[in-house]
Design a protein around this motif. Structure first.
Motif, PDB file in Angstrom:
ATOM      1  N   GLU A  19       0.835  -1.210   0.000  1.00  0.00           N
ATOM      2  CA  GLU A  19       0.000   0.000   0.000  1.00  0.00           C
ATOM      3  C   GLU A  19       0.871   1.262   0.000  1.00  0.00           C
ATOM      4  O   GLU A  19       0.559   2.235  -0.703  1.00  0.00           O
ATOM      5  N   ARG A  20       1.957   1.248   0.770  1.00  0.00           N
ATOM      6  CA  ARG A  20       2.861   2.416   0.766  1.00  0.00           C
ATOM      7  C   ARG A  20       3.502   2.597  -0.605  1.00  0.00           C
ATOM      8  O   ARG A  20       3.647   3.709  -1.098  1.00  0.00           O
ATOM      9  N   GLU A  21       3.909   1.473  -1.215  1.00  0.00           N
ATOM     10  CA  GLU A  21       4.553   1.545  -2.520  1.00  0.00           C
ATOM     11  C   GLU A  21       3.628   2.151  -3.576  1.00  0.00           C
ATOM     12  O   GLU A  21       4.063   2.928  -4.436  1.00  0.00           O
ATOM     13  N   LEU A  22       2.329   1.838  -3.481  1.00  0.00           N
ATOM     14  CA  LEU A  22       1.373   2.325  -4.474  1.00  0.00           C
ATOM     15  C   LEU A  22       0.660   3.597  -4.027  1.00  0.00           C
ATOM     16  O   LEU A  22      -0.096   4.187  -4.808  1.00  0.00           O
ATOM     17  N   ALA A  23       0.876   3.967  -2.767  1.00  0.00           N
ATOM     18  CA  ALA A  23       0.268   5.188  -2.205  1.00  0.00           C
ATOM     19  C   ALA A  23      -1.251   5.157  -2.296  1.00  0.00           C
ATOM     20  O   ALA A  23      -1.904   6.172  -2.613  1.00  0.00           O
ATOM     21  N   THR A  24      -1.843   3.981  -2.029  1.00  0.00           N
ATOM     22  CA  THR A  24      -3.304   3.863  -2.058  1.00  0.00           C
ATOM     23  C   THR A  24      -3.721   2.651  -1.231  1.00  0.00           C
ATOM     24  O   THR A  24      -3.000   1.640  -1.187  1.00  0.00           O
ATOM     25  N   PRO A  25      -4.886   2.735  -0.545  1.00  0.00           N
ATOM     26  CA  PRO A  25      -5.370   1.565   0.201  1.00  0.00           C
ATOM     27  C   PRO A  25      -5.750   0.437  -0.755  1.00  0.00           C
ATOM     28  O   PRO A  25      -6.272   0.674  -1.843  1.00  0.00           O
ATOM     29  N   LEU A  26      -5.480  -0.770  -0.326  1.00  0.00           N
ATOM     30  CA  LEU A  26      -5.801  -1.939  -1.143  1.00  0.00           C
ATOM     31  C   LEU A  26      -6.853  -2.832  -0.497  1.00  0.00           C
ATOM     32  O   LEU A  26      -7.468  -3.635  -1.193  1.00  0.00           O
ATOM     33  N   LEU A  27      -7.042  -2.693   0.812  1.00  0.00           N
ATOM     34  CA  LEU A  27      -8.015  -3.508   1.541  1.00  0.00           C
ATOM     35  C   LEU A  27      -8.882  -2.614   2.414  1.00  0.00           C
ATOM     36  O   LEU A  27      -8.405  -1.607   2.960  1.00  0.00           O
ATOM     37  N   VAL A  28     -10.116  -3.011   2.557  1.00  0.00           N
ATOM     38  CA  VAL A  28     -11.011  -2.391   3.543  1.00  0.00           C
ATOM     39  C   VAL A  28     -11.204  -3.408   4.652  1.00  0.00           C
ATOM     40  O   VAL A  28     -11.654  -4.539   4.405  1.00  0.00           O
ATOM     41  N   ARG A  29     -10.819  -3.026   5.847  1.00  0.00           N
ATOM     42  CA  ARG A  29     -10.880  -3.933   6.983  1.00  0.00           C
ATOM     43  C   ARG A  29     -12.188  -3.727   7.727  1.00  0.00           C
ATOM     44  O   ARG A  29     -12.603  -2.585   7.981  1.00  0.00           O
ATOM     45  N   HIS A  30     -12.832  -4.853   8.097  1.00  0.00           N
ATOM     46  CA  HIS A  30     -14.055  -4.771   8.898  1.00  0.00           C
ATOM     47  C   HIS A  30     -14.030  -5.919   9.891  1.00  0.00           C
ATOM     48  O   HIS A  30     -13.083  -6.725   9.915  1.00  0.00           O
ATOM     49  N   ALA A  31     -15.056  -6.024  10.685  1.00  0.00           N
ATOM     50  CA  ALA A  31     -15.045  -6.972  11.800  1.00  0.00           C
ATOM     51  C   ALA A  31     -14.927  -8.411  11.337  1.00  0.00           C
ATOM     52  O   ALA A  31     -14.355  -9.258  12.033  1.00  0.00           O
ATOM     53  N   ARG A  32     -15.459  -8.734  10.169  1.00  0.00           N
ATOM     54  CA  ARG A  32     -15.443 -10.130   9.700  1.00  0.00           C
ATOM     55  C   ARG A  32     -14.277 -10.431   8.772  1.00  0.00           C
ATOM     56  O   ARG A  32     -14.190 -11.516   8.217  1.00  0.00           O
ATOM     57  N   GLY A  33     -13.363  -9.460   8.573  1.00  0.00           N
ATOM     58  CA  GLY A  33     -12.209  -9.707   7.722  1.00  0.00           C
ATOM     59  C   GLY A  33     -11.896  -8.520   6.834  1.00  0.00           C
ATOM     60  O   GLY A  33     -11.969  -7.369   7.272  1.00  0.00           O
TER      61      GLY A  33
END
Length: 301
Positions: free
Chosen positions: A41-55
């Motif tokens: 994510e740092r290398e691409l300067a963008t979030p790749l995952l959305v984290r939530h309670a189930r994963g």
């Protein structure tokens, strides 16, 4: 350039549904998985995952990367399968070269045996003189070459290559039936003729460089320079020339079957031998190693 290992980690996380679930499959700790994703994510300067309670679920950018990660994983799996096929000889190629008389007598049976054992390996064969083969092997244009050197006499270049002995091919002198040396020699093909007694003969010389050198060295050791009447590496033609009485020639055992009935064959004194070897690189491919095994199994005891 993106690190393909991090792409595969991201792919595993999304497929498993969480970093904790992906960790055992990857052989990492959950913390190490998280660090790999964070680094991507740092290398691409963008979030790749959305984290939530189930994963986790991928972002749009993450989903795009996973498409590429699927392609990378597919290519790696295909590469592993292809290497396994090569190792197990379910695929691959084997490029062979040989000089003419070995190509006619030694290789057909060996190639037949190899093909029965490993039908999926692609085989090719070309005729080459011994002095041509070493560089072709070193440059990667051949996998295995049947070559020879003379004992005594000029050898072949094996620098940086592995030479596997196959057989010693004894060299005979072929003479017209009415040649004085033939009349003086004993009656059987194993009787010997001293090279020095051939000083006045006209010679039919093989056109290959190694054979040309050997004839000159053999005659020089006997105290004379050979009188060259013809050059030919075609043994039926050599046989016809000898039968017609125009000269004598050196004929190895592998080519004796191509001599006519009226050609007299005798051993030489001193004895001359072609040492026939299979040349390969030091780390041969599985197909090359398998052909070496076939050639070794078929050589004389």
């Amino acid at each position: 350039m993106l690190d393909p290992r991090r792409l595969l980690v991201l792919r595993a996380v999304v497929r498993a549904g969480s970093m904790t679930a992906a960790a055992p499959e990857l052989g990492y700790t959950p913390s190490a998985v998280s660090q790999q994703v964070a680094a991507l994510e740092r290398e691409l300067a963008t979030p790749l995952l959305v984290r939530h309670a189930r994963g986790v679920v991928p972002t749009e950018a993450g989903a795009l990367l996973i498409e590429h990660a699927d392609a990378v994983a597919g290519r790696l799996e295909r590469a592993a399968d292809e290497v396994a096929d090569l190792t197990a000889l379910r695929a691959g190629r084997l490029r062979l070269a040989s000089f003419a008389s070995a190509g006619a007598r030694l290789l057909p049976g060996a190639i037949g045996a190899f093909r029965r054992r490993h039908p999926a390996v692609r085989l090719s064969l070309e005729l080459r003189e011994p002095d041509e083969c070493p560089d072709l092997l070193r440059d990667g244009d051949l996998d295995l070459a049947i070559s020879f050197g003379y004992v005594p006499g000029p050898g072949h270049d094996t620098d940086g290559l592995t030479a596997t002995w196959l057989l010693d091919d004894v060299v005979n002198v072929a003479l017209p039936a009415d040649h004085p040396a033939a009349e003086e020699a004993g009656p059987t093909p194993t009787d010997e003729i001293d090279v020095a007694t051939l000083r006045d003969a006209a010679w039919i010389r093989d056109s290959g460089n190694v054979c040309r050198e050997q004839l000159v060295e053999m005659c020089a050791a006997a105290g004379f320079t050979p009188n060259i009447a013809f050059d030919s590496d075609d043994f039926p033609m050599v046989s016809g020339l000898v039968e017609s009485g125009v000269g004598v020639a050196l004929v190895p055992d592998l080519a004796v079957h191509q001599m006519g009935r009226r050609v007299v064959l005798r051993r030489l004194r001193p004895r001359v031998v072609r040492r026939i070897e299979a040349l390969t690189t030091p780390n041969p491919s599985p197909a090359t190693a398998a052909m070496l095994d076939v050639l070794r199994s078929r050589r004389p005891a």
